[in-house]
Design a protein around this motif. Sequence first.
Motif, short mmCIF file in Angstrom:
data_model
loop_
_atom_site.label_atom_id
_atom_site.label_comp_id
_atom_site.label_asym_id
_atom_site.label_seq_id
_atom_site.Cartn_x
_atom_site.Cartn_y
_atom_site.Cartn_z
N THR A 17 32.10 -37.32 -15.61
CA THR A 17 31.57 -37.01 -14.29
C THR A 17 32.02 -35.62 -13.87
OG1 THR A 17 31.69 -39.34 -13.64
CG2 THR A 17 31.49 -37.72 -11.87
N ILE A 18 31.08 -34.78 -13.45
CA ILE A 18 31.44 -33.45 -12.95
C ILE A 18 31.89 -33.58 -11.50
CG2 ILE A 18 30.61 -31.13 -12.41
CD1 ILE A 18 28.65 -31.35 -14.70
N ASN A 19 33.12 -33.14 -11.24
CA ASN A 19 33.66 -33.14 -9.88
C ASN A 19 33.35 -31.78 -9.26
OD1 ASN A 19 35.43 -32.75 -7.65
ND2 ASN A 19 36.73 -34.42 -8.39
N THR A 20 32.36 -31.76 -8.39
CA THR A 20 31.89 -30.49 -7.83
C THR A 20 32.82 -29.94 -6.76
OG1 THR A 20 30.52 -31.69 -6.24
CG2 THR A 20 29.47 -31.03 -8.32
N ALA A 21 33.82 -30.72 -6.34
CA ALA A 21 34.74 -30.26 -5.29
C ALA A 21 35.85 -29.37 -5.85
CB ALA A 21 35.36 -31.46 -4.58
N ILE A 22 36.07 -29.44 -7.15
CA ILE A 22 37.13 -28.64 -7.77
C ILE A 22 36.47 -27.59 -8.65
CG2 ILE A 22 39.17 -28.66 -9.26
CD1 ILE A 22 39.52 -31.62 -8.51
N THR A 23 36.47 -26.35 -8.18
CA THR A 23 35.79 -25.28 -8.92
C THR A 23 36.71 -24.16 -9.36
OG1 THR A 23 35.19 -24.20 -6.84
CG2 THR A 23 33.57 -25.72 -7.79
N LEU A 24 37.82 -23.95 -8.64
CA LEU A 24 38.72 -22.84 -8.93
C LEU A 24 40.18 -23.32 -8.88
CD1 LEU A 24 36.95 -20.20 -6.65
CD2 LEU A 24 36.94 -20.19 -9.15
N PRO A 25 41.07 -22.67 -9.64
CA PRO A 25 42.47 -23.10 -9.64
C PRO A 25 43.15 -22.86 -8.30
CG PRO A 25 42.17 -21.10 -10.96
CD PRO A 25 40.81 -21.59 -10.60
N ASP A 26 44.03 -23.78 -7.94
CA ASP A 26 44.78 -23.71 -6.69
C ASP A 26 46.27 -23.84 -7.03
OD1 ASP A 26 46.04 -24.14 -4.25
OD2 ASP A 26 44.51 -25.52 -3.49
N ALA A 27 47.06 -22.85 -6.64
CA ALA A 27 48.48 -22.81 -7.00
C ALA A 27 49.26 -24.04 -6.55
CB ALA A 27 49.13 -21.55 -6.42
N ARG A 28 48.77 -24.73 -5.54
CA ARG A 28 49.46 -25.95 -5.08
C ARG A 28 49.69 -26.92 -6.25
NH1 ARG A 28 49.38 -29.25 -0.23
NH2 ARG A 28 47.96 -27.81 0.80
N TYR A 29 48.76 -26.92 -7.18
CA TYR A 29 48.82 -27.89 -8.28
C TYR A 29 49.55 -27.33 -9.50
CZ TYR A 29 45.74 -30.22 -5.12
OH TYR A 29 45.22 -30.81 -3.98
N MET A 30 50.28 -26.23 -9.31
CA MET A 30 51.18 -25.70 -10.33
C MET A 30 52.59 -26.25 -10.16
SD MET A 30 50.05 -21.69 -10.14
CE MET A 30 51.35 -21.14 -11.24
N LEU A 31 52.89 -26.79 -9.00
CA LEU A 31 54.28 -27.12 -8.67
C LEU A 31 54.95 -28.05 -9.68
CD1 LEU A 31 54.15 -27.52 -4.77
CD2 LEU A 31 55.24 -25.68 -6.08
N SER A 32 54.26 -29.11 -10.08
CA SER A 32 54.90 -30.06 -11.00
C SER A 32 55.15 -29.43 -12.36
CB SER A 32 54.05 -31.33 -11.14
OG SER A 32 52.78 -31.02 -11.68
N HIS A 33 54.24 -28.57 -12.81
CA HIS A 33 54.43 -27.89 -14.09
C HIS A 33 55.62 -26.93 -14.03
CE1 HIS A 33 50.28 -29.29 -14.62
NE2 HIS A 33 50.46 -29.10 -15.92
N VAL A 34 55.68 -26.15 -12.95
CA VAL A 34 56.75 -25.16 -12.82
C VAL A 34 58.10 -25.87 -12.67
CG1 VAL A 34 57.63 -23.25 -11.43
CG2 VAL A 34 55.18 -23.46 -11.84
N ASP A 35 58.13 -26.91 -11.87
CA ASP A 35 59.37 -27.66 -11.65
C ASP A 35 59.89 -28.24 -12.96
OD1 ASP A 35 61.36 -28.90 -9.89
OD2 ASP A 35 60.34 -30.79 -10.32
N THR A 36 59.02 -28.89 -13.71
CA THR A 36 59.43 -29.51 -14.97
C THR A 36 59.92 -28.47 -15.96
OG1 THR A 36 57.86 -31.33 -14.67
CG2 THR A 36 58.64 -30.92 -16.90
N ALA A 37 59.16 -27.36 -16.09
CA ALA A 37 59.55 -26.31 -17.03
C ALA A 37 60.91 -25.71 -16.64
CB ALA A 37 58.48 -25.23 -17.07
N PHE A 38 61.11 -25.48 -15.35
CA PHE A 38 62.38 -24.90 -14.90
C PHE A 38 63.54 -25.82 -15.21
CE2 PHE A 38 65.60 -24.59 -11.50
CZ PHE A 38 66.10 -23.33 -11.80
N LEU A 39 63.39 -27.11 -14.91
CA LEU A 39 64.47 -28.06 -15.14
C LEU A 39 64.78 -28.23 -16.62
CD1 LEU A 39 63.54 -30.76 -12.46
CD2 LEU A 39 65.36 -29.04 -12.33
N LYS A 40 63.79 -27.99 -17.47
CA LYS A 40 64.00 -28.06 -18.92
C LYS A 40 64.49 -26.74 -19.51
CE LYS A 40 60.64 -31.68 -20.10
NZ LYS A 40 59.40 -31.96 -20.89
N GLY A 41 64.54 -25.70 -18.67
CA GLY A 41 64.94 -24.40 -19.17
C GLY A 41 63.84 -23.66 -19.90
N GLU A 42 62.60 -24.11 -19.72
CA GLU A 42 61.46 -23.48 -20.40
C GLU A 42 60.89 -22.37 -19.52
OE1 GLU A 42 58.93 -26.81 -21.12
OE2 GLU A 42 60.23 -27.63 -22.71
#
Length: 234
Positions: A184-209
């Motif tokens: 299903t194409i979700n037409t509401a999500i078209t461009l990246p939003d930094a809000r949804y980077m938080l979990s990736h950045v948090d995990t990488a930082f805590l792992k030292g990556e």
Amino acid sequence: MIKSNILALDASTEALSIVLHFEGQTFHHFEECPQQHSQKILPLVDELLNKAQCKLKDLDVIGFGQGPGSFTGVRISVAIAQGLAYSANLPLVGVSTLAIMAQQAYEQTQAPVVYSAIDARMGEIYFARCQVNNARMELVNEECVIKPELLSKEHISSEELHAIAVGTGFKSYPDALKNVSNITINTAITLPDARYMLSHVDTAFLKGEVVKASDAQPKYVRDTVTWKKLPGRE
């Protein structure tokens, strides 16, 4: 739950987005402002820091959208993140813009598989397949640039249930998925939003990556651009 104090930003597409997570509170800005990113981004960073009543040096890490996207936009994301990291001696984490959109789709719909695509112009899309792992969307394979009509079983599975497609790539080329009924194409999500980077950045930082500012790299995916020659031109 986000444990680190994070500033994350992305300017790789028509959208400019910045998020600040500090001592449990989140401050966020998102807007579509083509060709205005370089003028707006630093004042907006200052605005969010003031709202949170914190200084850059109070943070743990800076995240940035490392591409793919427009060449200029990706360079802005990396350069601004590097400058901020240098000034406050902070580490950096780069996140795929395609994974950012997939993360938004997961957090909003719980879809376990997300296909992300950004319109790359010249009849092509930046494309990636992402799958959830511990509540984070991870790239299944490397991002690629491809003509949408060439997407095949190698890229898209017709057997996955509840899969979602997001991004301007599928907005521009919806027929790319016309033979796949399970997505299903979700037409509401078209461009990246930094809000949804938080979990990736948090995990990488805590792992030292993390990387030092001097080692931050963009991911253009398309390294060269081939221009079609006009008849009679060299």
